[in-house]
Each structure stands twice: as structure tokens, then as C-alpha cells.
Write an enzyme that holds these catalytic residues in place. Structure first.
Site, PDB file in Angstrom:
ATOM      1  N   ASN A   1      44.454  44.615  26.373  1.00 36.01           N
ATOM      2  CA  ASN A   1      45.236  45.963  26.321  1.00 36.01           C
ATOM      3  C   ASN A   1      46.294  45.663  27.517  1.00 36.01           C
ATOM      4  O   ASN A   1      45.871  45.375  28.425  1.00 36.01           O
ATOM      5  CB  ASN A   1      44.167  47.076  26.527  1.00 36.01           C
ATOM      6  CG  ASN A   1      43.209  47.173  25.522  1.00 36.01           C
ATOM      7  OD1 ASN A   1      43.519  47.148  24.449  1.00 36.01           O
ATOM      8  ND2 ASN A   1      42.021  47.544  25.862  1.00 36.01           N
TER       9      ASN A   1
ATOM     10  N   ASP B   1      30.796  42.299  29.204  1.00 39.60           N
ATOM     11  CA  ASP B   1      31.307  43.503  29.467  1.00 39.60           C
ATOM     12  C   ASP B   1      30.045  44.488  29.890  1.00 39.60           C
ATOM     13  O   ASP B   1      29.160  44.493  29.208  1.00 39.60           O
ATOM     14  CB  ASP B   1      32.170  44.282  28.338  1.00 39.60           C
ATOM     15  CG  ASP B   1      32.986  45.378  28.715  1.00 39.60           C
ATOM     16  OD1 ASP B   1      34.120  45.188  28.777  1.00 39.60           O
ATOM     17  OD2 ASP B   1      32.240  46.564  29.017  1.00 39.60           O
TER      18      ASP B   1
ATOM     19  N   GLN C   1      44.310  50.212  28.458  1.00 46.67           N
ATOM     20  CA  GLN C   1      43.941  49.409  29.713  1.00 46.67           C
ATOM     21  C   GLN C   1      43.391  50.409  30.789  1.00 46.67           C
ATOM     22  O   GLN C   1      44.034  51.538  30.998  1.00 46.67           O
ATOM     23  CB  GLN C   1      45.114  48.575  30.092  1.00 46.67           C
ATOM     24  CG  GLN C   1      44.740  47.515  31.431  1.00 46.67           C
ATOM     25  CD  GLN C   1      45.940  46.734  31.785  1.00 46.67           C
ATOM     26  OE1 GLN C   1      47.009  46.835  31.274  1.00 46.67           O
ATOM     27  NE2 GLN C   1      45.653  45.824  32.724  1.00 46.67           N
TER      28      GLN C   1
ATOM     29  N   HIS D   1      42.652  40.682  31.468  1.00 49.99           N
ATOM     30  CA  HIS D   1      41.116  40.169  31.016  1.00 49.99           C
ATOM     31  C   HIS D   1      41.592  40.444  29.573  1.00 49.99           C
ATOM     32  O   HIS D   1      42.173  41.129  28.955  1.00 49.99           O
ATOM     33  CB  HIS D   1      40.134  41.070  31.278  1.00 49.99           C
ATOM     34  CG  HIS D   1      40.382  42.454  31.008  1.00 49.99           C
ATOM     35  ND1 HIS D   1      41.267  43.201  32.024  1.00 49.99           N
ATOM     36  CD2 HIS D   1      39.756  43.211  30.198  1.00 49.99           C
ATOM     37  CE1 HIS D   1      41.267  44.531  31.326  1.00 49.99           C
ATOM     38  NE2 HIS D   1      40.494  44.574  30.361  1.00 49.99           N
TER      39      HIS D   1
HETATM   40  P1  AMP Z   1      40.327  47.679  29.486  1.00 44.85           P
HETATM   41  O1  AMP Z   1      40.004  49.218  29.179  1.00 44.85           O
HETATM   42  O2  AMP Z   1      40.888  46.718  28.458  1.00 44.85           O
HETATM   43  O3  AMP Z   1      41.122  47.552  30.890  1.00 44.85           O
HETATM   44  O4  AMP Z   1      38.947  47.167  29.923  1.00 44.85           O
HETATM   45  C1  AMP Z   1      38.251  46.813  30.883  1.00 44.85           C
HETATM   46  C2  AMP Z   1      36.882  46.702  30.640  1.00 44.85           C
HETATM   47  O5  AMP Z   1      36.000  46.429  31.747  1.00 44.85           O
HETATM   48  C3  AMP Z   1      35.987  47.748  29.892  1.00 44.85           C
HETATM   49  O6  AMP Z   1      35.444  47.151  28.756  1.00 44.85           O
HETATM   50  C4  AMP Z   1      34.524  48.104  30.811  1.00 44.85           C
HETATM   51  O7  AMP Z   1      33.433  48.270  30.041  1.00 44.85           O
HETATM   52  C5  AMP Z   1      34.906  46.604  31.750  1.00 44.85           C
HETATM   53  N1  AMP Z   1      34.099  46.890  32.777  1.00 44.85           N
HETATM   54  C6  AMP Z   1      34.316  47.608  33.811  1.00 44.85           C
HETATM   55  N2  AMP Z   1      33.750  47.464  35.182  1.00 44.85           N
HETATM   56  C7  AMP Z   1      33.042  46.517  34.870  1.00 44.85           C
HETATM   57  C8  AMP Z   1      32.025  45.323  35.321  1.00 44.85           C
HETATM   58  N3  AMP Z   1      31.652  45.700  36.723  1.00 44.85           N
HETATM   59  N4  AMP Z   1      31.237  44.285  34.919  1.00 44.85           N
HETATM   60  C9  AMP Z   1      31.773  44.288  33.487  1.00 44.85           C
HETATM   61  N5  AMP Z   1      32.552  45.049  32.738  1.00 44.85           N
HETATM   62  C10 AMP Z   1      33.399  45.989  33.500  1.00 44.85           C
END
Ligand code: AMP
Length: 109
Positions: A82, A30, A89, A95
Site C-alpha cells: 500500500n 502480520d 497504508q 513493506h
Molecule cells: P499497511 O496498512 O499496509 O501499512 O500494513 C501495516 C500492517 O502492519 C498491518 O497489516 C498491521 O496488522 C501490521 N502490523 C502493525 N504492527 C505490527 C506488529 N507489531 N507486528 C506485526 N505486524 C504489525
């Protein structure tokens, strides 16, 4: 519909280290870790969230979780997904967060 950031990663449009992959998932770190180890198991199929997921993908998600825990040498960890904005989310491509490597707060508090 515009591609999500994870679809772009899967298509190689955003160079990202793939820590592990199997037939139906990839695992990356992440970008904003919430624990000392914070990985994302991302389904290769662009399901919006868990409600759309083919239950057979669970087999591959389970494999990816166990493999990344072994690779990162974490014995105790938390797995979270989420579903929907009110649940937190922000990326609408399914994911699973795998968090560990440090004491995690009480999820109920
Ligand atoms: P959610 O809020 O459950 O949808 O999780 C999305 C996650 O994606 C968050 O923890 C972000 O930090 C992560 N995220 C967003 N962009 C990237 C990226 N380019 N590489 C890795 N993680 C990312």
C-alpha cells in the site's frame, strides 16, 4: 521523526520472531492476519513507501517472498504493498504483504 513500529522491530526494541531475512529485508508474521498465512516482507532501509525504494531492493524482496512461500508451504499467494493513506497504508516504512493459505477474495471487487 518518530520511529515506526517496523523500525523498532528492526532495531530489536520490540521482540518479534524473524521468520527469514536476507541482506536487505526481514520477514515477520502480520499481527492482524487477513488470511491464514499473512507475512510482511519489510525492507531494512526505512523507505516511507515503494516510491522511495532503490530498485535493487526488488531482488531481495523477490528472494524473501519466494523463501517465505516455501517456508509456509503456500503455492498460491498474493503480494500487496500500500502506498499512501488513501491506499490503506498505516505504517510508513515500506513493506509487502504476502497472503495465502486460504481462498482469497477477488481483489477487483
Ligand atoms: P499497511 O496498512 O499496509 O501499512 O500494513 C501495516 C500492517 O502492519 C498491518 O497489516 C498491521 O496488522 C501490521 N502490523 C502493525 N504492527 C505490527 C506488529 N507489531 N507486528 C506485526 N505486524 C504489525
Amino acid at each position: 521523526m518518530e520511529k515506526t513500529i517496523f523500525a523498532k522491530i528492526l532495531d530489536g526494541e520490540i521482540p518479534t520472531e524473524i521468520l527469514y531475512q536476507n541482506e536487505r529485508t526481514i520477514v515477520i508474521d502480520d499481527i492482524h492476519p487477513q488470511a491464514s498465512i499473512h507475512c510482511l516482507v519489510i525492507t531494512k532501509t526505512p523507505y516511507k513507501d515503494i516510491s522511495e525504494m532503490d530498485p535493487e531492493d526488488f531482488f531481495y524482496v523477490h528472494d524473501a517472498i519466494k523463501k517465505i512461500a516455501a517456508l509456509k508451504a503456500i503455492e498460491d499467494y498474493r503480494v500487496v504493498t500500500n502506498k499512501g493513506p488513501a491506499a490503506g497504508q498505516t505504517v510508513f516504512h515500506l513493506h509487502f504483504h504476502v497472503l495465502g493459505g486460504s481462498e482469497l477474495g477477488d481483489i477487483n471487487s
